[in-house]
Write a protein that holds these residues in place. Structure first.
Motif, PDB file in Angstrom:
ATOM      1  N   ARG A 145       0.842  -1.203   0.000  1.00  6.02           N
ATOM      2  CA  ARG A 145       0.000   0.000   0.000  1.00  6.02           C
ATOM      3  C   ARG A 145       0.877   1.252   0.000  1.00  6.02           C
ATOM      4  O   ARG A 145       0.614   2.207  -0.756  1.00  6.02           O
ATOM      5  CB  ARG A 145      -0.925  -0.018   1.222  1.00  6.02           C
ATOM      6  N   TRP A 146       1.898   1.258   0.836  1.00  7.15           N
ATOM      7  CA  TRP A 146       2.796   2.417   0.894  1.00  7.15           C
ATOM      8  C   TRP A 146       3.492   2.626  -0.457  1.00  7.15           C
ATOM      9  O   TRP A 146       3.622   3.758  -0.934  1.00  7.15           O
ATOM     10  CB  TRP A 146       3.836   2.219   1.989  1.00  7.15           C
ATOM     11  N   SER A 147       3.953   1.535  -1.083  1.00  8.03           N
ATOM     12  CA  SER A 147       4.662   1.642  -2.364  1.00  8.03           C
ATOM     13  C   SER A 147       3.756   2.216  -3.446  1.00  8.03           C
ATOM     14  O   SER A 147       4.176   3.062  -4.249  1.00  8.03           O
ATOM     15  CB  SER A 147       5.178   0.265  -2.797  1.00  8.03           C
ATOM     16  N   ILE A 148       2.512   1.756  -3.482  1.00  4.22           N
ATOM     17  CA  ILE A 148       1.573   2.261  -4.491  1.00  4.22           C
ATOM     18  C   ILE A 148       1.288   3.744  -4.262  1.00  4.22           C
ATOM     19  O   ILE A 148       1.253   4.546  -5.198  1.00  4.22           O
ATOM     20  CB  ILE A 148       0.281   1.436  -4.469  1.00  4.22           C
ATOM     21  N   GLU A 149       1.119   4.122  -2.997  1.00  4.91           N
ATOM     22  CA  GLU A 149       0.852   5.526  -2.681  1.00  4.91           C
ATOM     23  C   GLU A 149       2.065   6.401  -2.974  1.00  4.91           C
ATOM     24  O   GLU A 149       1.917   7.586  -3.312  1.00  4.91           O
ATOM     25  CB  GLU A 149       0.447   5.660  -1.216  1.00  4.91           C
ATOM     26  N   ALA A 150       3.289   5.834  -2.871  1.00  9.30           N
ATOM     27  CA  ALA A 150       4.512   6.620  -3.054  1.00  9.30           C
ATOM     28  C   ALA A 150       5.032   6.614  -4.487  1.00  9.30           C
ATOM     29  O   ALA A 150       5.957   7.362  -4.808  1.00  9.30           O
ATOM     30  CB  ALA A 150       5.607   6.090  -2.116  1.00  9.30           C
ATOM     31  N   LEU A 166      -5.688  -4.060  -4.358  1.00 14.22           N
ATOM     32  CA  LEU A 166      -4.945  -4.570  -3.203  1.00 14.22           C
ATOM     33  C   LEU A 166      -5.889  -4.861  -2.043  1.00 14.22           C
ATOM     34  O   LEU A 166      -5.773  -5.905  -1.381  1.00 14.22           O
ATOM     35  CB  LEU A 166      -3.879  -3.560  -2.783  1.00 14.22           C
ATOM     36  N   ALA A 167      -6.822  -3.957  -1.781  1.00 11.73           N
ATOM     37  CA  ALA A 167      -7.776  -4.160  -0.697  1.00 11.73           C
ATOM     38  C   ALA A 167      -8.638  -5.393  -0.941  1.00 11.73           C
ATOM     39  O   ALA A 167      -8.911  -6.179  -0.021  1.00 11.73           O
ATOM     40  CB  ALA A 167      -8.654  -2.922  -0.534  1.00 11.73           C
ATOM     41  N   ALA A 168      -9.047  -5.589  -2.201  1.00 11.62           N
ATOM     42  CA  ALA A 168      -9.859  -6.760  -2.536  1.00 11.62           C
ATOM     43  C   ALA A 168      -9.061  -8.044  -2.379  1.00 11.62           C
ATOM     44  O   ALA A 168      -9.573  -9.053  -1.881  1.00 11.62           O
ATOM     45  CB  ALA A 168     -10.379  -6.626  -3.969  1.00 11.62           C
ATOM     46  N   LEU A 169      -7.799  -8.028  -2.788  1.00 14.42           N
ATOM     47  CA  LEU A 169      -6.946  -9.205  -2.655  1.00 14.42           C
ATOM     48  C   LEU A 169      -6.671  -9.530  -1.200  1.00 14.42           C
ATOM     49  O   LEU A 169      -6.564 -10.697  -0.815  1.00 14.42           O
ATOM     50  CB  LEU A 169      -5.632  -8.980  -3.405  1.00 14.42           C
ATOM     51  N   GLU A 170      -6.550  -8.499  -0.394  1.00  9.59           N
ATOM     52  CA  GLU A 170      -6.289  -8.704   1.029  1.00  9.59           C
ATOM     53  C   GLU A 170      -7.427  -9.482   1.673  1.00  9.59           C
ATOM     54  O   GLU A 170      -7.210 -10.308   2.557  1.00  9.59           O
ATOM     55  CB  GLU A 170      -6.118  -7.356   1.728  1.00  9.59           C
ATOM     56  N   LEU A 171      -8.653  -9.262   1.199  1.00  2.00           N
ATOM     57  CA  LEU A 171      -9.809  -9.984   1.723  1.00  2.00           C
ATOM     58  C   LEU A 171      -9.942 -11.364   1.090  1.00  2.00           C
ATOM     59  O   LEU A 171     -10.167 -12.365   1.774  1.00  2.00           O
ATOM     60  CB  LEU A 171     -11.088  -9.175   1.467  1.00  2.00           C
ATOM     61  N   TRP A 267      -2.525 -10.875  -8.804  1.00  3.11           N
ATOM     62  CA  TRP A 267      -1.506 -10.146  -8.054  1.00  3.11           C
ATOM     63  C   TRP A 267      -0.513  -9.397  -8.955  1.00  3.11           C
ATOM     64  O   TRP A 267       0.087  -8.403  -8.526  1.00  3.11           O
ATOM     65  CB  TRP A 267      -0.717 -11.106  -7.158  1.00  3.11           C
ATOM     66  N   LEU A 268      -0.337  -9.851 -10.190  1.00  4.77           N
ATOM     67  CA  LEU A 268       0.723  -9.288 -11.039  1.00  4.77           C
ATOM     68  C   LEU A 268       0.600  -7.779 -11.273  1.00  4.77           C
ATOM     69  O   LEU A 268       1.593  -7.050 -11.105  1.00  4.77           O
ATOM     70  CB  LEU A 268       0.762 -10.027 -12.383  1.00  4.77           C
ATOM     71  N   PRO A 269      -0.581  -7.235 -11.644  1.00  9.19           N
ATOM     72  CA  PRO A 269      -0.657  -5.778 -11.854  1.00  9.19           C
ATOM     73  C   PRO A 269      -0.387  -4.977 -10.586  1.00  9.19           C
ATOM     74  O   PRO A 269       0.187  -3.889 -10.644  1.00  9.19           O
ATOM     75  CB  PRO A 269      -2.093  -5.575 -12.353  1.00  9.19           C
ATOM     76  N   VAL A 270      -0.783  -5.526  -9.435  1.00 10.89           N
ATOM     77  CA  VAL A 270      -0.527  -4.840  -8.164  1.00 10.89           C
ATOM     78  C   VAL A 270       0.969  -4.820  -7.881  1.00 10.89           C
ATOM     79  O   VAL A 270       1.534  -3.783  -7.485  1.00 10.89           O
ATOM     80  CB  VAL A 270      -1.294  -5.530  -7.019  1.00 10.89           C
ATOM     81  N   ALA A 271       1.641  -5.957  -8.090  1.00  9.15           N
ATOM     82  CA  ALA A 271       3.086  -6.026  -7.872  1.00  9.15           C
ATOM     83  C   ALA A 271       3.830  -5.103  -8.827  1.00  9.15           C
ATOM     84  O   ALA A 271       4.806  -4.440  -8.446  1.00  9.15           O
ATOM     85  CB  ALA A 271       3.578  -7.465  -8.038  1.00  9.15           C
ATOM     86  N   ALA A 272       3.376  -5.031 -10.081  1.00 12.12           N
ATOM     87  CA  ALA A 272       4.017  -4.146 -11.065  1.00 12.12           C
ATOM     88  C   ALA A 272       3.855  -2.687 -10.660  1.00 12.12           C
ATOM     89  O   ALA A 272       4.805  -1.892 -10.780  1.00 12.12           O
ATOM     90  CB  ALA A 272       3.406  -4.384 -12.445  1.00 12.12           C
ATOM     91  N   GLU A 294      -3.451  -2.938 -16.638  1.00  8.66           N
ATOM     92  CA  GLU A 294      -4.479  -3.989 -16.704  1.00  8.66           C
ATOM     93  C   GLU A 294      -5.540  -3.767 -15.634  1.00  8.66           C
ATOM     94  O   GLU A 294      -6.687  -4.202 -15.776  1.00  8.66           O
ATOM     95  CB  GLU A 294      -3.822  -5.361 -16.519  1.00  8.66           C
ATOM     96  N   LEU A 295      -5.154  -3.082 -14.554  1.00  8.29           N
ATOM     97  CA  LEU A 295      -6.102  -2.801 -13.471  1.00  8.29           C
ATOM     98  C   LEU A 295      -7.255  -1.930 -13.918  1.00  8.29           C
ATOM     99  O   LEU A 295      -8.374  -2.026 -13.396  1.00  8.29           O
ATOM    100  CB  LEU A 295      -5.369  -2.119 -12.298  1.00  8.29           C
ATOM    101  N   LEU A 296      -7.004  -1.061 -14.896  1.00  9.27           N
ATOM    102  CA  LEU A 296      -8.042  -0.156 -15.377  1.00  9.27           C
ATOM    103  C   LEU A 296      -9.138  -0.889 -16.144  1.00  9.27           C
ATOM    104  O   LEU A 296     -10.280  -0.422 -16.216  1.00  9.27           O
ATOM    105  CB  LEU A 296      -7.433   0.933 -16.253  1.00  9.27           C
ATOM    106  N   LYS A 297      -8.817  -2.049 -16.712  1.00 17.73           N
ATOM    107  CA  LYS A 297      -9.784  -2.816 -17.473  1.00 17.73           C
ATOM    108  C   LYS A 297     -10.795  -3.501 -16.557  1.00 17.73           C
ATOM    109  O   LYS A 297     -11.842  -3.950 -17.014  1.00 17.73           O
ATOM    110  CB  LYS A 297      -9.076  -3.876 -18.330  1.00 17.73           C
ATOM    111  N   GLU A 298     -10.424  -3.604 -15.263  1.00 14.78           N
ATOM    112  CA  GLU A 298     -11.285  -4.307 -14.329  1.00 14.78           C
ATOM    113  C   GLU A 298     -12.268  -3.363 -13.641  1.00 14.78           C
ATOM    114  O   GLU A 298     -13.073  -3.801 -12.819  1.00 14.78           O
ATOM    115  CB  GLU A 298     -10.428  -5.030 -13.280  1.00 14.78           C
TER     116      GLU A 298
END
Length: 299
Positions: A145-150, A166-171, A267-272, A294-298
């Protein structure tokens, strides 16, 4: 684990001192018999070095009786020529790909991918909750979360999509937190002739989800650059793809999870996207953005 008094030499850093290894934030030099010093770049925060020493010390204690790999233990923090360094027990062996080629393995790249998966799975079998020391490791989701925000220059819509995913994957991917390396790739694996394996660079160690850690390695294998000027040739790209595909296939076999490919794909788009905050060069950034988007397509 701490360095004995008799092993403390008068180390001098001169223009002719040849490093054993060079990284983005540090260089590694021989310090004394059985010890090396990881010397950080000028201005690197001392607090970060102290944190690395604690994290690696925790991992060393938790993996001491593990038979799959060794973790070089840290010693004391030293000051050399105006720079701070962290001492480590010296690990024997050669980087994984070089070792595979020298053993005469008929398919060194495929064998590299298989062994990489075996080692990564062995790391993930260590449950963080079972070791008091590992409970103090940073939590993977908080770091992501910090990395995405930064991440600099990330469009607001893409940042929001990554945080939502990320929040959805966490659940959805909630599970007992395991030990995660956080920066697992072949250059951090040393192999000796007798088969002994040492795993290096645990400063990104965390407790979290195995498939998130798998995604980080997938991103590094496919897109990672060693420097701003590193250009991936077609030959290197083909070699990387072979290592990557064998690694992922073998990991799924070991994990025995039928929906493994689908979980990794989530997980791949989040990690990228998280990787974009790590001071990477423009070439790697350009390669990662299409995966991140790819996250935008979802939506």
């Amino acid at each position: 684990m701490r360095e004995p008094l008799a092993a403390r030499p008068r180390f001098e850093l001169t223009a002719g001192t040849t490093p054993l290894g060079i990284g983005r934030t540090s260089e590694v030099f021989e310090w004394s018999p059985g010890w090396v010093v990881k010397l950080f770049r000028p201005g690197y925060p001392l607090l970060q070095i102290e944190l690395e020493a604690r994290l690696v010390d925790h991992v060393c204690h938790a993996t001491y009786e593990n038979s799959a790999f060794l973790v070089p233990c840290p010693g004391r923090i030293v000051a050399v020529s105006g720079r701070h360094g962290l001492l480590y027990r010296r690990a024997g062996g050669q980087p994984m790909v070089s070792a595979m080629r020298q053993t005469g393995c008929p398919s060194p790249l495929a064998r590299c991918g298989e062994q990489l998966a075996n080692l990564h799975f062995a790391i993930h079998r260590i449950q963080a909750g079972a070791h008091t020391r590992l409970r103090g490791l940073p939590h993977q989701h908080a770091k992501l979360r910090w990395s995405i925000e930064a991440a600099p220059d990330l469009p607001r819509r893409l940042r929001a999509a990554a945080l939502h995913a990320l929040a959805a994957l966490e659940l959805a991917d909630a599970a007992d937190a395991c030990l995660c390396h956080g920066d697992f790739h072949p250059s951090n694996v040393l192999v000796c002739r007798d088969g002994t394996v040492s795993l290096l660079d645990w400063m990104s160690a965390e407790r979290g989800n195995a498939f998130a850690d798998l995604a980080k390695t997938s991103v590094l294998l496919r897109f990672g650059r060693t420097s701003e000027t590193h250009v991936i040739s077609p030959h290197e790209e083909a070699a990387r793809q072979q290592v990557h595909d064998t690694y992922v296939k073998r990991y799924f076999e070991l994990a025995g999870v039928p929906d493994g490919p689908a979980r990794l794909a989530r997980w791949l788009p989040v990690a990228a996207t998280a990787r974009l905050s790590e001071g990477i060069g423009s070439a790697e950034r350009s390669a990662l953005l299409p995966l991140s988007e790819e996250l935008l397509k979802e939506e």
